[in-house]
Design an enzyme around this catalytic site. Sequence first.
Site, mmCIF file in Angstrom:
data_model
loop_
_atom_site.group_PDB
_atom_site.id
_atom_site.type_symbol
_atom_site.label_atom_id
_atom_site.label_comp_id
_atom_site.label_asym_id
_atom_site.label_seq_id
_atom_site.Cartn_x
_atom_site.Cartn_y
_atom_site.Cartn_z
ATOM 1 N N GLU A 36 80.940 75.076 72.586
ATOM 2 C CA GLU A 36 80.133 74.207 71.110
ATOM 3 C C GLU A 36 80.030 74.812 70.412
ATOM 4 O OE1 GLU A 36 77.292 73.811 73.230
ATOM 5 O OE2 GLU A 36 75.798 75.881 72.856
ATOM 6 N N GLY A 63 73.619 72.949 75.170
ATOM 7 C CA GLY A 63 74.625 73.303 76.342
ATOM 8 C C GLY A 63 74.743 73.999 77.274
ATOM 9 N N GLY A 104 78.274 81.105 74.351
ATOM 10 C CA GLY A 104 76.972 80.828 73.955
ATOM 11 C C GLY A 104 77.076 81.323 72.912
ATOM 12 N N ILE A 105 75.541 81.009 72.390
ATOM 13 C CA ILE A 105 75.157 82.347 71.098
ATOM 14 C C ILE A 105 74.335 83.569 71.570
ATOM 15 C CG2 ILE A 105 73.170 81.712 68.884
ATOM 16 C CD1 ILE A 105 73.397 78.881 69.911
ATOM 17 N N GLY A 106 74.766 84.424 70.623
ATOM 18 C CA GLY A 106 73.998 85.864 70.805
ATOM 19 C C GLY A 106 74.761 87.311 71.221
ATOM 20 N N ILE A 149 74.484 88.970 73.999
ATOM 21 C CA ILE A 149 76.127 88.761 74.761
ATOM 22 C C ILE A 149 77.270 88.745 74.612
ATOM 23 C CG2 ILE A 149 75.997 87.961 77.429
ATOM 24 C CD1 ILE A 149 73.111 88.612 77.403
#
Length: 628
Positions: free
Chosen positions: A236, A334, A213-215, A217
């Site tokens: 995604e 997502g 995902g985003i970020g 982590i």
Amino acid sequence: MQIVKSQFSNKIDWHSLLNSGNRVFIGSNAAVPNALIDSLIEDGKGLNDIEVTHISTLSDDKWALPEYASRFKINTFFIHGKLIRKAVEEGRADYTPCFLSEVSGLFSDDILPLDAALIMVSSPDELGFCSLGVSVDVVMSAARAAKHIIAQVNPLMPRTCGHSFLHISEFSACIEHQQILPEVAVPEATKIIDRIGQYVAMLVEDGATLQLGIGKIPNAVTRYLQHHKNLGVHSEMISDGVVDLIKNGIVNNRYKTFHPGKTVVSFCFGTQKLYDFVDMNPHVEFYPSSYVNKPANIAKNDNMVAINSALEVDLSGQVVSDSIGDHFYSGIGGQVDFVTGASKSKNGKPIIALPSTARNGEVSRIVATLSEGSGVVTSRGNVHYVVTEFGIASLQGKSVRERALELIRVAHPQFRDELLAQIRKKYWVPDYQKNTPTDIPELGDMQLLRLDMSEKFYLRPLNPSDERRLQEFFYSHTKETINMRYNYTPGQMTREKSCDLVSVDQSKDVALTIVRQEGSKVRIEAVGRYYLIPQKNSCEVAFVTRETNQGQGMAKRLLQTMIDIAKKRGLKTMFALVKSNNKAMISVFEQFGFVRSLHSDFQEMELTKYFTTDKESIQTETAQGESK
């Protein structure tokens, strides 16, 4: 066919394309067509009440400024950026919750019919095809569903492979305007985020397929995958961290079972390094979110690992990720698509990873009950793992009681007592469960150590959520093992007794276990303990190993770890009482420097390890202590 600049418009005639009250879509993420927005604001005066729809946008978000409130009404599927967030808070913008995989259907099924799609594309090739570049996501679907495609041709937009092309003849209007893509720097590492990244990486097996995902982590996770092999990507999005994994051969997509050999994404954003990497790269393919995020497609990847974050998780496993209370903060995105797809994948692992606290440690993100107004994005039935800087909580197949204990274990220590007290009121945890989990500082930041063995063995502290596992471990022993270990035959290992044995204050006594863990399947294979005897500055040590694992070195590993802890805590001696005929265990102790001494019971042997060379002084002190 040769495309020449004379075919591009210098100016858009907005009044011939749009009417007041129309609905338009604006391109996503790093592909927001800012020149078109500027043109619409300047040359589209007189057009009012235009509904603007979009997902995340990396832009100045000029259309969300208060002075344009009468011209543009925003309806966003993902809240990103200060201006958009402020507009939602002030009621000048709407937030529409929707799974990213289903946003396209809102356009194609005329639930939210589009009059125009304002998009950014690359320069056309010699055949007239332009690429959507770094943002295919819902842009392709919006373009296909809209009455008019209005394009900003950007010579700096990378040409990406996959299902990313539109022909220039499909555009109702287009202008050429060079626009530098917005860069998102790789987040700086912090101790907490790094530790979360390490734990998540431990859940990733060689040959797995990843969604990141985003970020901060996900970027941290990529740093701890450098020694993995044959990974794949179906995500995604990707950012800079994936570039190095591909260049170093760690991500080669060799064992993917869906689109083998290809990294599959729907958009990307990061630094120019990433944008250059995806340009004309046949190994990275971009597809619409309706395809990439479709749970059935995600599940076609065996060993699918989905890594997402959250704002709050309650002790039953419910996940909040789009709001802080009733304050909408981001969006569904997502997350549910990939959590669902990974849970249906063969050997898949849906993971929620988050820091244990927020507001500089003032509040716990692991909570007994969700904050008032918070909405559940991912249900308690979907999540298999929750990871914080304090470890991995495994939830699949766990009762509510076991989930609560698992999640308390990965909560910040300053909140554990309060969390246990709160859920005890709800009868999720029985009254005999009195202690919260405690860490063993001497093990370091990582309280889970992977052992160098042929199977998936881990060493970690025993904790309250192991109650049922310890009970099963006890009943797996033969009578001979029980007799050798306990010197008598216990009749029953009740849940209360098991709970007492796993609820250990690890700052005084020590209780370690070696578990075999494959996904959510966890089995205790060995247990080692020492009990502190303060008046002697000593401890009594014991261990037991599952019969099928005897001779594999587990007892030695447990004993060595307990010796190391005892030394660091300044103990003077460690001793064990062993049945005289238990030659195997006696041999283990003697290999670690334990010496035999007389014991009043001729059937038992006492073995002692001295942590100082002044053995005579210790024996004198011990005798004095006993006489007192």
